[in-house]
Design a protein around this motif. Sequence first.
Motif, short mmCIF file in Angstrom:
data_model
loop_
_atom_site.label_atom_id
_atom_site.label_comp_id
_atom_site.label_asym_id
_atom_site.label_seq_id
_atom_site.Cartn_x
_atom_site.Cartn_y
_atom_site.Cartn_z
N LYS A 253 -61.18 -11.41 -57.24
CA LYS A 253 -61.29 -12.73 -57.85
C LYS A 253 -61.09 -13.78 -56.78
O LYS A 253 -60.27 -13.62 -55.88
CB LYS A 253 -60.22 -12.91 -58.94
CG LYS A 253 -60.45 -12.04 -60.13
CD LYS A 253 -59.41 -12.31 -61.18
CE LYS A 253 -59.64 -11.42 -62.38
NZ LYS A 253 -58.64 -11.63 -63.42
N ARG A 254 -61.87 -14.84 -56.91
CA ARG A 254 -61.74 -15.92 -55.94
C ARG A 254 -60.44 -16.66 -56.17
O ARG A 254 -60.03 -16.86 -57.30
CB ARG A 254 -62.90 -16.89 -56.07
CG ARG A 254 -64.20 -16.30 -55.66
CD ARG A 254 -65.27 -17.34 -55.71
NE ARG A 254 -66.52 -16.78 -55.24
CZ ARG A 254 -67.64 -17.43 -55.20
NH1 ARG A 254 -67.69 -18.68 -55.63
NH2 ARG A 254 -68.73 -16.86 -54.75
N ARG A 255 -59.82 -17.06 -55.10
CA ARG A 255 -58.60 -17.86 -55.21
C ARG A 255 -59.00 -19.28 -55.57
O ARG A 255 -60.00 -19.79 -55.09
CB ARG A 255 -57.85 -17.89 -53.90
CG ARG A 255 -57.22 -16.59 -53.54
CD ARG A 255 -56.32 -16.82 -52.36
NE ARG A 255 -56.21 -15.60 -51.58
CZ ARG A 255 -55.49 -15.50 -50.50
NH1 ARG A 255 -54.82 -16.53 -50.06
NH2 ARG A 255 -55.43 -14.37 -49.85
N GLY A 256 -58.18 -19.91 -56.38
CA GLY A 256 -58.43 -21.30 -56.72
C GLY A 256 -58.14 -22.20 -55.54
O GLY A 256 -57.36 -21.85 -54.65
N ARG A 257 -58.80 -23.32 -55.51
CA ARG A 257 -58.53 -24.29 -54.44
C ARG A 257 -57.13 -24.84 -54.59
O ARG A 257 -56.68 -25.11 -55.69
CB ARG A 257 -59.51 -25.44 -54.52
CG ARG A 257 -60.84 -25.14 -53.95
CD ARG A 257 -61.71 -26.37 -53.86
NE ARG A 257 -61.08 -27.59 -54.32
CZ ARG A 257 -61.73 -28.66 -54.71
NH1 ARG A 257 -63.02 -28.68 -54.72
NH2 ARG A 257 -61.08 -29.75 -55.12
N ARG A 258 -56.46 -24.99 -53.49
CA ARG A 258 -55.14 -25.59 -53.52
C ARG A 258 -55.28 -27.09 -53.72
O ARG A 258 -56.13 -27.73 -53.12
CB ARG A 258 -54.39 -25.31 -52.24
CG ARG A 258 -54.02 -23.85 -52.09
CD ARG A 258 -53.05 -23.67 -50.95
NE ARG A 258 -51.86 -24.47 -51.15
CZ ARG A 258 -50.68 -24.00 -51.54
NH1 ARG A 258 -50.55 -22.73 -51.76
NH2 ARG A 258 -49.64 -24.80 -51.69
#
Length: 100
Positions: free
Chosen positions: A64-69
């Motif tokens: 899963k792609r990490r969310g943008r900080r």
Amino acid sequence: SQEARNGVGLVVYDWLVQEAPTMKRVSVAEARKRLKGLLDEVSSGHQVSVVRRGREVARLVPPKRRGRRLPALGAFRASIRVTGEPVSRVVVRARREGRY
């Protein structure tokens, strides 16, 4: 209902359902031989099903792609100036005035 009396209509969403693209299927023996190539395919977004005697025993999927900080909010918070009467006092006064 309350919405009908206020003139608010019913909203109906019509979703287009598409079938997922066919997943690549490989045998366990083939997966052993071609693991690096399969991992390259998975890293580019594809999924691979690993089968033993025709039954799926594993599935290789991209992580899963990490969310943008979000940016730090310290500077934003420091820029806010609160003026006027606290909301809690306004609410309490409005409740008292509304009852009597």
